[in-house]
Motif scaffolding. Structure first.
Motif, PDB file in Angstrom:
ATOM      1  N   TRP A 131      -9.922  12.621  -1.052  1.00 61.83           N
ATOM      2  CA  TRP A 131      -8.849  12.458   1.038  1.00 61.83           C
ATOM      3  C   TRP A 131     -10.410  12.086   1.339  1.00 61.83           C
ATOM      4  CZ3 TRP A 131     -10.047  17.182   3.235  1.00 61.83           C
ATOM      5  CH2 TRP A 131     -10.093  16.852   4.789  1.00 61.83           C
ATOM      6  N   SER A 176       8.560  13.601  -1.034  1.00 58.20           N
ATOM      7  CA  SER A 176       7.311  13.410  -1.400  1.00 58.20           C
ATOM      8  C   SER A 176       6.304  14.262  -0.140  1.00 58.20           C
ATOM      9  CB  SER A 176       6.357  11.889  -1.349  1.00 58.20           C
ATOM     10  OG  SER A 176       6.923  11.623   0.660  1.00 58.20           O
ATOM     11  N   THR A 177       5.585  14.322  -0.488  1.00 53.66           N
ATOM     12  CA  THR A 177       4.152  14.984   0.218  1.00 53.66           C
ATOM     13  C   THR A 177       4.553  14.531   1.297  1.00 53.66           C
ATOM     14  OG1 THR A 177       2.878  15.529  -1.225  1.00 53.66           O
ATOM     15  CG2 THR A 177       1.998  16.239   0.656  1.00 53.66           C
ATOM     16  N   ALA A 178       4.185  13.269   1.467  1.00 60.15           N
ATOM     17  CA  ALA A 178       4.148  12.818   3.572  1.00 60.15           C
ATOM     18  C   ALA A 178       5.556  13.398   3.928  1.00 60.15           C
ATOM     19  CB  ALA A 178       4.000  11.005   3.144  1.00 60.15           C
ATOM     20  N   ALA A 236       4.445  16.876   5.609  1.00 60.07           N
ATOM     21  CA  ALA A 236       3.919  16.156   6.148  1.00 60.07           C
ATOM     22  C   ALA A 236       4.931  16.621   7.226  1.00 60.07           C
ATOM     23  CB  ALA A 236       2.971  15.616   5.674  1.00 60.07           C
ATOM     24  N   ASN A 293      -0.801  17.483   9.381  1.00 58.34           N
ATOM     25  CA  ASN A 293      -0.884  16.126   8.518  1.00 58.34           C
ATOM     26  C   ASN A 293      -1.757  16.022   7.348  1.00 58.34           C
ATOM     27  OD1 ASN A 293       2.160  15.153   8.391  1.00 58.34           O
ATOM     28  ND2 ASN A 293       1.869  15.783  10.384  1.00 58.34           N
ATOM     29  N   ALA A 327      -2.477  16.195   4.079  1.00 59.69           N
ATOM     30  CA  ALA A 327      -1.445  15.154   3.999  1.00 59.69           C
ATOM     31  C   ALA A 327      -1.166  14.384   2.392  1.00 59.69           C
ATOM     32  CB  ALA A 327      -0.729  14.485   4.270  1.00 59.69           C
ATOM     33  N   PHE A 328      -2.244  13.225   2.119  1.00 62.92           N
ATOM     34  CA  PHE A 328      -2.467  12.691   1.165  1.00 62.92           C
ATOM     35  C   PHE A 328      -3.574  13.296   0.647  1.00 62.92           C
ATOM     36  CE2 PHE A 328       0.531   9.849   2.837  1.00 62.92           C
ATOM     37  CZ  PHE A 328       0.735   9.937   3.568  1.00 62.92           C
TER      38      PHE A 328
END
Lengths: 219, 71
Positions: free
Chosen positions: A21, B24-26, B29, B66, B69-70
């Motif tokens: 990330w 989804s995680t997005a 978030a 967030n 988030a990714f």
């Protein structure tokens, strides 16, 4: 690529994800806090409001960032670490809901001994114990769906529940200090959004840290 | 009051469970960011005499929610 923070107990999965990330150029937590500092500087110097409000306003904004936004970001962190993390996020939510519900109904029925009357007159020790038991029953149910051993799950439920109740009392303290009873009414029967998530503010990070520091799964 | 509490929970809990398990995680978030902003709109009212910087709140608190988030 930048500093790769790792945890005390080796957790390759989490370290790898943070490295990915960071490498993708997405904002780090440090960058967010720095952005906040820049924002405070710009708004304090540029605002037309009385200067006497500047520091208290920055303080309130900072408390919102540190006490609400940052802890809730752990929910995203849990969800982003794969299937186990997703289920543990759900676990953190359910132990809090179950605890809240048990405390509410048991407290209303048989609650006699006030927990912290100066903070929250309606909370009782009976409700507190019921909340803890409710969360541990949830752990027994969730043991079927996660690989975390039952003793760890029970401990996670216990510390998560206690943390949630502390978060609840903390929000009550803030409301008392501000001289208000409710922090909103957007959720019928539950009060405001802050009333609903106050327990999660501490419960979710506690579940996260228990998982990665005390029970550290190896992928 | 109790029926309102139960009814609200009956609507929200399945929604949140579905979001966590199948979103989804997005998406999670974004939901966390929305909840954060709603909660912070109340934080700013805890002190009746002072106000937070609303633009700062929106600018920073959303991304903070967030930030992982990714990962």
């Amino acid at each position: 690529m930048g500093h790769v923070p790792t945890y005390k107990l080796s957790d390759d999965l989490v370290a790898y994800q943070r490295m990915r990330w960071f490498a993708n150029g997405l904002p780090s937590l440090e960058a967010v806090f720095f952005l906040f500092v820049l924002g405070v500087a710009a708004l304090t110097l540029g605002t037309k409001r009385p200067l006497v409000e500047a520091l208290p306003a920055a303080g309130m904004s900072a408390s919102g960032l540190i006490l609400v936004a940052f802890p809730l970001s752990f929910a995203v962190r849990l969800h982003g670490t794969g299937r186990e993390g997703t289920v543990l996020l759900l676990f953190a939510l359910v132990i809090t809901w179950a605890g809240d519900s048990a405390a509410y109904f048991v407290g209303r029925s048989i609650g006699k001994h006030a927990l912290a009357p100066h903070l929250s007159p309606k909370k009782t020790w009976e409700g507190t114990v019921a909340s803890l038991l409710g969360s541990m029953i949830v752990a027994l149910v969730f043991a079927r769906f996660v690989t975390v051993p039952l003793p760890h799950l029970l401990a996670m439920a216990a510390v998560g529940n206690v943390a949630g109740q502390v978060g609840d009392l903390l929000e009550s303290a803030y409301k008392r200090s501000a001289g208000i009873k409710d922090s909103g009414s957007i959720l019928p029967g539950h009060g405001g959004v802050l009333d609903r998530i106050d327990a999660l503010i501490l419960a979710i990070p506690v579940v996260w840290y228990y998982w990665i520091l005390i029970y550290s799964p190896r992928s | 009051m109790t029926w309102k509490r139960v009814a609200t929970a009956a609507v929200l809990i399945p929604f949140v469970v579905g979001l966590v398990l199948w979103g989804s995680t997005a998406i999670v978030a974004l939901a966390v960011a929305l909840v954060t902003l709603l909660a912070l709109s109340r934080v700013s009212l805890l002190d009746g005499h002072l106000r937070t910087f609303p633009h700062l709140r929106a600018m920073v608190h959303g991304p903070c929610a967030n930030v992982q988030a990714f990962g």
